[in-house]
Write a protein that holds these residues in place. Structure first.
Motif, PDB file in Angstrom:
ATOM      1  N   GLY A 132      58.975  35.841  77.511  1.00  0.00           N
ATOM      2  CA  GLY A 132      58.177  35.000  78.432  1.00  0.00           C
ATOM      3  C   GLY A 132      57.323  33.891  77.626  1.00  0.00           C
ATOM      4  O   GLY A 132      57.895  32.957  76.997  1.00  0.00           O
ATOM      5  N   ASN A 133      56.108  34.114  77.734  1.00  0.00           N
ATOM      6  CA  ASN A 133      55.026  33.031  77.255  1.00  0.00           C
ATOM      7  C   ASN A 133      54.696  33.171  75.925  1.00  0.00           C
ATOM      8  O   ASN A 133      53.846  32.471  75.142  1.00  0.00           O
ATOM      9  N   VAL A 146      58.428  31.029  68.799  1.00  0.00           N
ATOM     10  CA  VAL A 146      59.535  31.864  69.286  1.00  0.00           C
ATOM     11  C   VAL A 146      59.945  32.729  68.104  1.00  0.00           C
ATOM     12  O   VAL A 146      60.650  33.725  68.737  1.00  0.00           O
ATOM     13  N   MET A 147      59.579  32.744  67.085  1.00  0.00           N
ATOM     14  CA  MET A 147      59.962  33.616  66.103  1.00  0.00           C
ATOM     15  C   MET A 147      58.883  34.783  65.898  1.00  0.00           C
ATOM     16  O   MET A 147      58.204  34.939  65.063  1.00  0.00           O
ATOM     17  N   ALA A 199      65.087  34.844  68.015  1.00  0.00           N
ATOM     18  CA  ALA A 199      65.110  35.501  66.622  1.00  0.00           C
ATOM     19  C   ALA A 199      66.370  36.235  66.518  1.00  0.00           C
ATOM     20  O   ALA A 199      66.960  36.184  65.438  1.00  0.00           O
ATOM     21  N   PHE A 200      66.727  36.891  67.451  1.00  0.00           N
ATOM     22  CA  PHE A 200      68.018  37.706  67.299  1.00  0.00           C
ATOM     23  C   PHE A 200      69.103  36.977  67.004  1.00  0.00           C
ATOM     24  O   PHE A 200      69.995  37.235  66.631  1.00  0.00           O
ATOM     25  N   ALA A 201      68.957  35.464  67.936  1.00  0.00           N
ATOM     26  CA  ALA A 201      70.148  34.658  67.828  1.00  0.00           C
ATOM     27  C   ALA A 201      70.414  34.335  66.215  1.00  0.00           C
ATOM     28  O   ALA A 201      71.484  33.631  65.974  1.00  0.00           O
ATOM     29  N   LYS A 202      69.454  34.322  65.400  1.00  0.00           N
ATOM     30  CA  LYS A 202      69.627  33.901  63.963  1.00  0.00           C
ATOM     31  C   LYS A 202      70.472  35.134  63.197  1.00  0.00           C
ATOM     32  O   LYS A 202      70.951  34.927  62.134  1.00  0.00           O
TER      33      LYS A 202
END
Length: 319
Positions: A132-133, A146-147, A199-202
């Protein structure tokens, strides 16, 4: 009329009875004269029978000893007066022996680090969620960073993990550094990290959903960590009650203390990552922050301004 022979036998009987009676009377007269001649009229110690020893049977007697009356406790005999004893000499503690090494400063003694410790690698599972925010259980507020990640309940440890930087590695070697801003409640298992989707996409494609990981505590340099720490007072804080929060610390925070009179008083940390002074002591005064490496930072007086992020000029050292 009795015959002469009968009278002679009667006289013999009377004479025989008279002789013993005379002897007894003579002995009694002698004894009375002896008693009369003594000055006290009492028998001497030599004449008295020996007293039996207590608890011993009388010789020749077969009767049971009669119970004796309980004897009274003897009165204490006054002892000769003694001068008051002098008090024992005061014990002195020998000074510590000199050491070849210099005494370590107080900041070098690290407080307990909790479950997450420097230099330890933890195994677990990575999942992801919509952040979210960017706000979370640590109440840092909305953020563009966002990390971030939510720590599992066990390792969150009543917000001790808040603000920690963690390096996460996947099995194929991919890695990402995240900051703990939230808590992943049960059934999140110990070791599990719930990452932001970014972060998961990293580490893996979102379709993977869950991937095995290892992770360890990080003490990052700039720009991953802010240059300085900020302080925020909680909503409703005043000089009578306040909640204090440190934001942007490079290393996990172990203690927050306030100046209370002539010393420092450690405040209790809540699960929502504020340190409470419930009686108001220290609110608006000096603060002292200590990280898990033992470094201490002293902050000058900061006014009680609820919900305002007040920057300082200090930051913990990188490790």
């Amino acid at each position: 009329m009795a015959s002469p022979s009968h009278r002679r036998r009667s006289r013999r009987k009377w004479r025989a009875a008279l002789v013993p009676a005379a002897v007894v009377a003579a002995v009694a007269l002698a004894a009375s004269l002896l008693m009369a001649l003594r000055p006290d009229g009492n028998p001497t110690a030599a004449d008295a029978p020996p007293a039996p020893v207590s608890g011993s049977p009388v010789p020749g007697s077969h009767s049971k000893a009669s119970p004796t009356a309980p004897s009274r406790a003897p009165k204490p005999t006054p002892s000769p007066s003694k001068p008051p004893s002098s008090p024992p000499p005061a014990t002195t503690t020998a000074p510590p022996r000199a050491s070849n090494s210099a005494a370590a400063p107080a900041s070098a003694t690290a407080p307990p680090a909790g479950r997450i410790r420097p230099g330890v690698t933890y195994d677990g599972i990575a999942t992801f969620y919509d952040t979210g925010n960017g706000d979370g259980a640590c109440l840092y507020g909305p953020t563009d960073d966002v990390m971030t990640a939510a720590m599992n309940h066990a390792d969150y440890e009543t917000s001790r993990a808040c603000g920690a930087y963690v390096r996460v590695r996947a099995a194929d070697g991919a890695s990402v550094t995240v900051r703990i801003t939230n808590e992943c409640p049960l059934p999140c298992a110990p070791g599990q990290l719930d990452l932001s989707a970014q972060a998961f996409a990293k580490l893996a494609t979102p379709s993977a959903g869950r991937v095995p990981i290892s992770w360890s505590l990080l003490s990052p340099g700039t720009p991953e960590a802010p240059e300085r720490i900020s302080i925020r007072y909680k909503t409703g804080s005043s000089s009578h009650w306040c909640g204090i929060q440190a934001v942007g610390h490079r290393n996990p925070l172990a203690r927050l203390e306030v100046r209370d009179g002539g010393g420092w008083r450690q405040l209790r940390r809540t699960e929502y990552n504020y340190f409470l002074s419930e009686q108001g002591s220290g609110c608006g005064g000096e603060l002292r922050l200590t990280d898990i490496y033992g470094e201490r930072l002293t902050l000058d007086d900061l006014p009680v301004r609820p919900d305002v992020l007040q920057p300082t000029r200090v930051q913990f050292a990188a490790h």
